[in-house]
Design an enzyme around this catalytic site. Sequence first.
Site, mmCIF file in Angstrom:
data_model
loop_
_atom_site.group_PDB
_atom_site.id
_atom_site.type_symbol
_atom_site.label_atom_id
_atom_site.label_comp_id
_atom_site.label_asym_id
_atom_site.label_seq_id
_atom_site.Cartn_x
_atom_site.Cartn_y
_atom_site.Cartn_z
ATOM 1 N N TYR A 95 0.828 -1.202 0.000
ATOM 2 C CA TYR A 95 0.000 0.000 0.000
ATOM 3 C C TYR A 95 0.864 1.254 0.000
ATOM 4 O O TYR A 95 0.472 2.284 -0.563
ATOM 5 C CB TYR A 95 -0.955 -0.005 1.197
ATOM 6 C CG TYR A 95 -2.163 -0.878 0.974
ATOM 7 C CD1 TYR A 95 -3.265 -0.397 0.273
ATOM 8 C CD2 TYR A 95 -2.201 -2.187 1.437
ATOM 9 C CE1 TYR A 95 -4.377 -1.195 0.053
ATOM 10 C CE2 TYR A 95 -3.304 -2.996 1.215
ATOM 11 C CZ TYR A 95 -4.386 -2.494 0.520
ATOM 12 O OH TYR A 95 -5.479 -3.296 0.285
ATOM 13 N N GLU A 135 -8.217 -6.811 5.478
ATOM 14 C CA GLU A 135 -7.491 -7.936 4.878
ATOM 15 C C GLU A 135 -6.779 -8.760 5.941
ATOM 16 O O GLU A 135 -6.710 -9.995 5.830
ATOM 17 C CB GLU A 135 -6.530 -7.408 3.815
ATOM 18 C CG GLU A 135 -7.271 -6.962 2.553
ATOM 19 C CD GLU A 135 -6.510 -5.969 1.699
ATOM 20 O OE1 GLU A 135 -5.264 -5.900 1.837
ATOM 21 O OE2 GLU A 135 -7.148 -5.256 0.898
ATOM 22 N N TYR A 206 -10.981 -18.472 -9.752
ATOM 23 C CA TYR A 206 -11.956 -19.350 -10.397
ATOM 24 C C TYR A 206 -12.991 -19.796 -9.368
ATOM 25 O O TYR A 206 -12.644 -20.244 -8.268
ATOM 26 C CB TYR A 206 -11.273 -20.569 -11.015
ATOM 27 C CG TYR A 206 -10.380 -20.223 -12.189
ATOM 28 C CD1 TYR A 206 -10.924 -19.739 -13.379
ATOM 29 C CD2 TYR A 206 -9.001 -20.361 -12.099
ATOM 30 C CE1 TYR A 206 -10.110 -19.412 -14.455
ATOM 31 C CE2 TYR A 206 -8.175 -20.032 -13.173
ATOM 32 C CZ TYR A 206 -8.740 -19.558 -14.346
ATOM 33 O OH TYR A 206 -7.928 -19.226 -15.409
ATOM 34 N N GLY A 268 -23.362 -18.679 -19.990
ATOM 35 C CA GLY A 268 -22.012 -19.170 -20.249
ATOM 36 C C GLY A 268 -21.346 -19.713 -19.006
ATOM 37 O O GLY A 268 -21.956 -20.411 -18.190
#
Length: 396
Positions: A95, A135, A206, A268
């Site tokens: 960062y 995070e 994915y 799709g």
Amino acid sequence: MLDAQTIATVKATIPLLVETGPKLTAHFYDRMFTHNPELKEIFNMSNQRNGDQREALFNAIAAYASNIENLPALLPAVEKIAQKHTSFQIKPEQYNIVGEHLLATLDEMFSPGQEVLDAWGKAYGVLANVFINREAEIYNENASKAGGWEGTRDFRIVAKTPRSALITSFELEPVDGGAVAEYRPGQYLGVWLKPEGFPHQEIRQYSLTRKPDGKGYRIAVKREEGGQVSNWLHNHANVGDVVKLVAPAGDFFMAVADDTPVTLISAGVGQTPMLAMLDTLAKAGHTAQVNWFHAAENGDVHAFADEVKELGLSLPRFTAHTWYRQPNEADRAKGQFDSEGLMDLSKLEGAFSDPTMQFYLCGPVGFMQFAAKQLVDLGVKQENIHYECFGPHKVL
């Protein structure tokens, strides 16, 4: 907290940002990759080449400037970005690099003066800390849960199965033989690859395509024209090969009660997160209505049709409808689609008349915009529509 003067100074730059548009972030990325080329190992360079990431970053900067005095309004966007950052394993020190090049970009493009640069420096510091803290929480959650881990972990491809002319599924199990972390249906895996001949490490996300089982993961990859990673996975990745994975993440997931009706809408390869949702609903014996609405070009590229049919049989209230935009003769002979042309939800209005129904959308952005507009026109509330963009986020 930012003082009133800093907020006013940052907001005063909004017209300049809007006028400049993504040229600002193009300059930023060019500068950063020139001075810190090691970051090419982290960023998706395909999204750099097609401009998607530059547009996404510009939109994020403009949104922050516009809402700088109302940070809670940005929290959904922060969560989406923070989840994605963990799949890239972004660290706090990075960062600082981004902040340095952001301020240098503002200076080089606009020469706004030190007061403006100082204000943006303070504003960026506040936002960076929001991301760093969130995070850190996600990293800790992923490491501490059963089967979880820190950083990357080696997984072996144990099955590779063509599902259509364009989509292949991969089943992965940990090399160490241990358990794997569970995930929420709709989330994704971070896949890290650097095969021989790749100029940089490539990281992709994915979607996971089935209910968690604690033993391994399944993803499905569409072969993208010109796609470096997808084509390598289709052409060169084999059973027995080892890839590095980051723990599942993502802010798009299904969380519904047993009596909540659900509609899954996809086009799709956008069906991949929906498969995990459908599998989860089927294995839980979901009692409320479940709709599966899918659009494909034709049967050659329609993946997982048999699996969807089998899962639907285990649900007491299940409706499926498939649209083929350009069916071929084999499709017509087999009768494996329900309607020809684009998805038209108005013909199925009765299938989702329940006002409590939750809608999950995934597919090309244009398709999701098309489907979401139909839903809203049919009276569905915006808050009941949830969606996922593959690649940098866009607002429908």
